[in-house]
Design a protein around this motif. Structure first.
Motif, PDB file in Angstrom:
ATOM      1  N   GLN A 266     -12.651  12.027 -42.121  1.00 47.37           N
ATOM      2  CA  GLN A 266     -13.948  12.653 -41.914  1.00 47.37           C
ATOM      3  C   GLN A 266     -15.006  12.073 -42.850  1.00 47.37           C
ATOM      4  O   GLN A 266     -16.165  11.890 -42.452  1.00 47.37           O
ATOM      5  CB  GLN A 266     -13.841  14.169 -42.095  1.00 47.37           C
ATOM      6  CG  GLN A 266     -13.013  14.845 -41.023  1.00 47.37           C
ATOM      7  CD  GLN A 266     -13.206  16.338 -41.016  1.00 47.37           C
ATOM      8  OE1 GLN A 266     -13.977  16.886 -40.234  1.00 47.37           O
ATOM      9  NE2 GLN A 266     -12.491  17.019 -41.914  1.00 47.37           N
ATOM     10  N   MET A 267     -14.612  11.766 -44.088  1.00 45.10           N
ATOM     11  CA  MET A 267     -15.556  11.114 -44.994  1.00 45.10           C
ATOM     12  C   MET A 267     -15.992   9.762 -44.423  1.00 45.10           C
ATOM     13  O   MET A 267     -17.166   9.372 -44.524  1.00 45.10           O
ATOM     14  CB  MET A 267     -14.910  10.929 -46.368  1.00 45.10           C
ATOM     15  CG  MET A 267     -14.764  12.216 -47.173  1.00 45.10           C
ATOM     16  SD  MET A 267     -16.307  12.740 -47.963  1.00 45.10           S
ATOM     17  CE  MET A 267     -16.342  11.613 -49.376  1.00 45.10           C
ATOM     18  N   ALA A 268     -15.063   9.038 -43.809  1.00 40.54           N
ATOM     19  CA  ALA A 268     -15.405   7.749 -43.216  1.00 40.54           C
ATOM     20  C   ALA A 268     -16.402   7.909 -42.080  1.00 40.54           C
ATOM     21  O   ALA A 268     -17.306   7.080 -41.910  1.00 40.54           O
ATOM     22  CB  ALA A 268     -14.136   7.053 -42.721  1.00 40.54           C
ATOM     23  N   PRO A 291      -5.944   2.092 -50.491  1.00 43.49           N
ATOM     24  CA  PRO A 291      -5.953   1.182 -49.342  1.00 43.49           C
ATOM     25  C   PRO A 291      -6.508   1.818 -48.066  1.00 43.49           C
ATOM     26  O   PRO A 291      -7.334   1.202 -47.377  1.00 43.49           O
ATOM     27  CB  PRO A 291      -4.481   0.792 -49.194  1.00 43.49           C
ATOM     28  CG  PRO A 291      -3.935   0.913 -50.579  1.00 43.49           C
ATOM     29  CD  PRO A 291      -4.633   2.111 -51.157  1.00 43.49           C
ATOM     30  N   GLU A 292      -6.068   3.036 -47.744  1.00 46.04           N
ATOM     31  CA  GLU A 292      -6.577   3.668 -46.532  1.00 46.04           C
ATOM     32  C   GLU A 292      -8.054   3.992 -46.663  1.00 46.04           C
ATOM     33  O   GLU A 292      -8.836   3.814 -45.714  1.00 46.04           O
ATOM     34  CB  GLU A 292      -5.809   4.942 -46.200  1.00 46.04           C
ATOM     35  CG  GLU A 292      -6.281   5.576 -44.897  1.00 46.04           C
ATOM     36  CD  GLU A 292      -5.638   6.908 -44.595  1.00 46.04           C
ATOM     37  OE1 GLU A 292      -5.515   7.236 -43.396  1.00 46.04           O
ATOM     38  OE2 GLU A 292      -5.272   7.630 -45.550  1.00 46.04           O
ATOM     39  N   ALA A 293      -8.462   4.482 -47.837  1.00 46.97           N
ATOM     40  CA  ALA A 293      -9.875   4.806 -48.043  1.00 46.97           C
ATOM     41  C   ALA A 293     -10.751   3.569 -47.859  1.00 46.97           C
ATOM     42  O   ALA A 293     -11.834   3.634 -47.274  1.00 46.97           O
ATOM     43  CB  ALA A 293     -10.085   5.418 -49.419  1.00 46.97           C
ATOM     44  N   VAL A 294     -10.264   2.426 -48.342  1.00 40.86           N
ATOM     45  CA  VAL A 294     -11.019   1.182 -48.190  1.00 40.86           C
ATOM     46  C   VAL A 294     -11.014   0.737 -46.731  1.00 40.86           C
ATOM     47  O   VAL A 294     -12.040   0.323 -46.186  1.00 40.86           O
ATOM     48  CB  VAL A 294     -10.435   0.086 -49.101  1.00 40.86           C
ATOM     49  CG1 VAL A 294     -11.062  -1.265 -48.789  1.00 40.86           C
ATOM     50  CG2 VAL A 294     -10.659   0.452 -50.568  1.00 40.86           C
ATOM     51  N   ARG A 295      -9.858   0.823 -46.085  1.00 40.34           N
ATOM     52  CA  ARG A 295      -9.770   0.411 -44.681  1.00 40.34           C
ATOM     53  C   ARG A 295     -10.710   1.233 -43.806  1.00 40.34           C
ATOM     54  O   ARG A 295     -11.395   0.702 -42.924  1.00 40.34           O
ATOM     55  CB  ARG A 295      -8.330   0.559 -44.192  1.00 40.34           C
ATOM     56  CG  ARG A 295      -8.128   0.177 -42.717  1.00 40.34           C
ATOM     57  CD  ARG A 295      -6.663   0.286 -42.328  1.00 40.34           C
ATOM     58  NE  ARG A 295      -6.164   1.634 -42.455  1.00 40.34           N
ATOM     59  CZ  ARG A 295      -6.325   2.594 -41.525  1.00 40.34           C
ATOM     60  NH1 ARG A 295      -7.017   2.330 -40.418  1.00 40.34           N
ATOM     61  NH2 ARG A 295      -5.821   3.788 -41.714  1.00 40.34           N
ATOM     62  N   LEU A 296     -10.777   2.541 -44.071  1.00 45.91           N
ATOM     63  CA  LEU A 296     -11.626   3.417 -43.273  1.00 45.91           C
ATOM     64  C   LEU A 296     -13.092   3.363 -43.714  1.00 45.91           C
ATOM     65  O   LEU A 296     -13.986   3.725 -42.949  1.00 45.91           O
ATOM     66  CB  LEU A 296     -11.129   4.865 -43.377  1.00 45.91           C
ATOM     67  CG  LEU A 296      -9.754   5.164 -42.773  1.00 45.91           C
ATOM     68  CD1 LEU A 296      -9.352   6.601 -43.087  1.00 45.91           C
ATOM     69  CD2 LEU A 296      -9.757   4.933 -41.270  1.00 45.91           C
ATOM     70  N   GLY A 297     -13.337   2.939 -44.955  1.00 48.90           N
ATOM     71  CA  GLY A 297     -14.688   3.005 -45.504  1.00 48.90           C
ATOM     72  C   GLY A 297     -15.081   4.399 -45.908  1.00 48.90           C
ATOM     73  O   GLY A 297     -16.247   4.798 -45.793  1.00 48.90           O
ATOM     74  N   SER A 298     -14.111   5.174 -46.423  1.00 51.49           N
ATOM     75  CA  SER A 298     -14.337   6.598 -46.716  1.00 51.49           C
ATOM     76  C   SER A 298     -15.275   6.827 -47.881  1.00 51.49           C
ATOM     77  O   SER A 298     -16.080   7.764 -47.860  1.00 51.49           O
ATOM     78  CB  SER A 298     -12.997   7.288 -47.029  1.00 51.49           C
ATOM     79  OG  SER A 298     -12.074   7.104 -45.993  1.00 51.49           O
ATOM     80  N   VAL A 299     -15.153   6.013 -48.929  1.00 56.35           N
ATOM     81  CA  VAL A 299     -15.917   6.252 -50.155  1.00 56.35           C
ATOM     82  C   VAL A 299     -16.345   4.935 -50.771  1.00 56.35           C
ATOM     83  O   VAL A 299     -15.751   3.888 -50.512  1.00 56.35           O
ATOM     84  CB  VAL A 299     -15.111   7.060 -51.201  1.00 56.35           C
ATOM     85  CG1 VAL A 299     -14.761   8.439 -50.672  1.00 56.35           C
ATOM     86  CG2 VAL A 299     -13.844   6.316 -51.612  1.00 56.35           C
ATOM     87  N   GLN A 300     -17.373   5.034 -51.588  1.00 57.86           N
ATOM     88  CA  GLN A 300     -17.831   3.881 -52.362  1.00 57.86           C
ATOM     89  C   GLN A 300     -17.749   4.142 -53.866  1.00 57.86           C
ATOM     90  O   GLN A 300     -17.886   3.223 -54.664  1.00 57.86           O
ATOM     91  CB  GLN A 300     -19.284   3.548 -51.989  1.00 57.86           C
ATOM     92  CG  GLN A 300     -19.448   3.017 -50.571  1.00 57.86           C
ATOM     93  CD  GLN A 300     -19.275   4.103 -49.511  1.00 57.86           C
ATOM     94  OE1 GLN A 300     -19.905   5.173 -49.600  1.00 57.86           O
ATOM     95  NE2 GLN A 300     -18.455   3.845 -48.516  1.00 57.86           N
ATOM     96  N   VAL A 301     -17.538   5.408 -54.240  1.00 62.92           N
ATOM     97  CA  VAL A 301     -17.457   5.799 -55.651  1.00 62.92           C
ATOM     98  C   VAL A 301     -16.253   6.724 -55.812  1.00 62.92           C
ATOM     99  O   VAL A 301     -16.114   7.707 -55.062  1.00 62.92           O
ATOM    100  CB  VAL A 301     -18.729   6.536 -56.119  1.00 62.92           C
ATOM    101  CG1 VAL A 301     -18.646   6.845 -57.616  1.00 62.92           C
ATOM    102  CG2 VAL A 301     -19.971   5.730 -55.805  1.00 62.92           C
ATOM    103  N   VAL A 302     -15.389   6.436 -56.773  1.00 61.91           N
ATOM    104  CA  VAL A 302     -14.247   7.296 -57.074  1.00 61.91           C
ATOM    105  C   VAL A 302     -14.468   7.935 -58.438  1.00 61.91           C
ATOM    106  O   VAL A 302     -14.853   7.253 -59.399  1.00 61.91           O
ATOM    107  CB  VAL A 302     -12.928   6.502 -57.073  1.00 61.91           C
ATOM    108  CG1 VAL A 302     -11.755   7.409 -57.413  1.00 61.91           C
ATOM    109  CG2 VAL A 302     -12.713   5.849 -55.712  1.00 61.91           C
ATOM    110  N   LEU A 303     -14.230   9.242 -58.515  1.00 64.92           N
ATOM    111  CA  LEU A 303     -14.370   9.960 -59.787  1.00 64.92           C
ATOM    112  C   LEU A 303     -13.012  10.056 -60.464  1.00 64.92           C
ATOM    113  O   LEU A 303     -12.092  10.707 -59.959  1.00 64.92           O
ATOM    114  CB  LEU A 303     -14.947  11.357 -59.561  1.00 64.92           C
ATOM    115  CG  LEU A 303     -16.475  11.440 -59.492  1.00 64.92           C
ATOM    116  CD1 LEU A 303     -17.002  10.719 -58.261  1.00 64.92           C
ATOM    117  CD2 LEU A 303     -16.936  12.892 -59.476  1.00 64.92           C
TER     118      LEU A 303
END
Length: 436
Positions: A266-268, A291-303
Motif C-alpha cells: 500500500q505504501m508503494a 529488497p521487497e520495499a525497494v522492488r515495490l518502491g515503498s519508501v525512500q527514507v527508513v527510520l
C-alpha cells in the motif's frame, strides 16, 4: 636507516573485562497526555536501565523498554551474561535466543512494526549491546562512535516532535504545555519547541483527528514557520486514497511523509501517486524487508531505531545497506531517557547516509527526571554536540536512579497500553487500522 613505522616491541594484548554482574532497574517518569493513533500516553512512561559491572571496574550502561514481561527477559539474559567478556558481542544473540525459547514479546502499543521472534531477540540484544559498547569505550578510553567506525559529524541534528494533546491527564491539573487540539494549539506548541530548543524541522504525530483537520495543522505550521521542513506521521491508519488526498493537499509542504498507510504494497501505491518521499519505521523493520520495499518502491527514507533493530551495530548495517539501495536514513524515537539519547547521538556521529534530522521525545520529559548526571547534552539550533568522553559519555546519577525507581513502584504501571488508557476516558474507543 630506521623504519618510521617500526615499534619498540610487540603491542601488549588487551585483556578484555569480564562481566561480573548485571543490574536491571525499572524506572518511570512523568509523561504528558500525548495523543496518537492507538490512544494516549499514560501519566508515567516506563523504561529499564541496565548496568553491566566487570572485573576491570568499568561499568556499561544501557536503556530499553520497561514492560513487565520484557523486564523478566532482561533479568534472565543478564544472569546468563555473567562470565562473558564485554568484547564478545556475538554472544548476545545466542543468549537472547535461549532466553526467548518460550517467546514473550514486548512493545505492544502498535506504533512500531510487526512483532516477531526476530524483533524480540533484537530488542534484547540492543539493550545489552549498548551497555557493552559503553564498557568497551571506558576500558579503551574512546567514545562509542570510535567503536562504530569513527566520527563523520561533530553535531547531530534533531527535529521537534509535535503531538496533539490534552491540557492535562484526567483528574490532574493542566501541565505546562497546555492543550493542542487544533491548528492554533499545534502552532503554539511548535513555537515553544523552536524557541526552547532551536529545532529547524518539525514533525506532527497524526492519526488522531480526521485527516483534513490534521492537514490544516500542517498548513498552519507552514504559514507560521516559512520554509521549515515539516513531516506528518499518522502511523498507517489512513487508506491509500486518503493518504494520496492528504499528500495532494500538502503538496510542496512536506519534506517526507511517514507511514501514511499500512504495509509495503500500500505504501508503494501511495508512492506511485504522490511526489513526496515516503518514510517508515513500520513497514521496513529489518534488513530482510529492504529488497521487497525497494522492488515495490515503498519508501525512500527508513527510520532507524537501535532498540528495535538490534543495537547500534545493526543500525550501522541498516545505514550501509540502505545506502546501497539508494535510500536515506533518519531515526525513530520513543519516550526515552539520557542513556538512549546518548546512544542516538553516537549513532548519528558515526553513521553514513543520514539525510534527515532525528526524532526525539526529549522535550516532553522534565530534566529533573533523568537518570544521568546533567550537563552532557544541551540543544543548540536543534543540534547536540557529539561527546568525546569515553563510552557513551554519560554518568549514572545514583540518587536519580533510586528516585525514578520509586516513581516506578508508586506508578503501578506494568505495561504500556495507550489504548486501554484512552478507554478509561472513552469506553467506546477502539484502535482501528485503517481508521480513515
Amino acid at each position: 636507516m630506521t623504519d618510521e613505522h617500526q615499534t619498540e616491541g610487540p603491542a601488549r594484548p588487551v585483556r578484555w573485562a569480564t562481566i561480573t554482574g548485571v543490574e536491571v532497574t525499572p524506572v518511570a517518569f512523568a509523561d504528558p497526555p500525548l495523543l496518537n493513533s492507538v490512544g494516549v500516553h499514560q501519566p508515567w512512561a516506563i523504561r529499564s536501565v541496565i548496568r553491566v559491572r566487570t572485573d576491570a571496574g568499568v561499568v556499561g550502561l544501557g536503556e530499553s523498554y520497561g514492560d513487565q514481561a520484557f523486564l523478566g527477559r532482561l533479568r534472565q539474559m543478564g544472569e546468563r551474561l555473567v562470565g562473558e567478556r564485554i568484547v564478545d558481542l556475538h554472544r548476545l544473540e545466542e543468549i537472547a535466543r535461549d532466553v526467548l525459547a518460550e517467546l514473550t514479546v514486548s512493545d505492544t502499543h502498535g506504533l512500531t512494526g510487526t512483532l516477531s521472534p526476530v524483533k524480540s531477540v533484537a530488542r534484547l540484544v540492543a539493550a545489552f549491546e549498548v551497555a557493552l559498547l559503553d564498557a568497551q569505550g571506558h576500558q579503551l578510553g574512546v567514545p562509542v562512535w570510535a567503536l562504530l567506525g569513527g566520527q563523520r559529524r561533530s553535531r547531530v541534528e534533531f527535529s521537534g516532535y509535535l503531538f496533539y494533546k490534552w491540557a492535562g491527564h484526567p483528574g490532574q491539573p493542566d501541565d505546562e504545555w497546555g492543550p493542542a487540539l487544533d491548528p492554533a494549539g499545534v502552532v503554539a506548541q511548535a513555537r515553544r519547541m523552536v524557541e526552547g530548543y532551536g529545532f529547524t524541522s518539525l514533525k506532527l504525530k497524526g492519526g488522531v483527528f480526521p485527516p483534513e483537520q490534521e492537514a490544516e495543522a500542517v498548513l498552519a505550521l507552514a504559514e507560521a514557520f516559512p520554509g521549515m521542513p515539516l513531516r506528518i506521521d499518522p502511523n498507517a491508519v489512513w487508506t491509500v486514497d486518503t493518504s494520496v488526498r492528504v499528500a495532494e493537499r500538502l503538496r510542496g509542504v512536506l519534506e517526507y511523509y511517514e507511514d501514511p498507510t499500512d504495509g509495503r504494497a500500500q505504501m508503494a501505491e501511495v508512492a506511485r501517486r504522490v511526489d513526496v518521499p515516503l518514510a517508515t519505521n513500520m513497514c521496513v523493520v529489518g534488513v530482510e524487508d529492504l529488497p521487497e520495499a525497494v522492488r515495490l518502491g515503498s519508501v525512500q527514507v527508513v527510520l532507524a531505531d537501535h532498540h528495535y533493530w538490534g543495537g547500534l551495530r545493526a543500525s550501522m548495517e541498516l545505514a550501509r545497506t540502505a545506502e546501497v539501495f539508494g535510500l536515506s536514513l533518519s531515526m525513530h524515537s520513543n519516550s526515552h531517557l539520557g542513556i538512549s539519547l546518548a546512544a542516538m547521538v553516537h549513532f548519528g556521529a558515526a553513521a553514513p547516509n543520514i539525510g534527515y534530522a532525528f526524532d526525539t521525545h526529549w522535550p516532553w520529559k522534565s530534566p529533573e527526571e533523568d537518570v544521568v548526571e546533567p550537563g552532557v547534552f544541551t540543544f543548540r539550533d536543534g543540534h547536540l554536540d557529539v561527546p568525546t568522553a569515553p563510552g557513551l559519555g554519560v554518568t549514572l546519577d545514583e540518587e536519580a536512579l533510586a528516585r525514578q525507581h520509586r516513581r516506578y513502584l508508586e506508578a503501578g504501571i506494568l505495561d504500556r497500553d495507550d489504548t486501554a488508557y484512552m478507554q478509561t476516558v472513552d469506553p467506546g474507543y477502539r484502535a482501528l487500522k485503517p481508521r480513515w
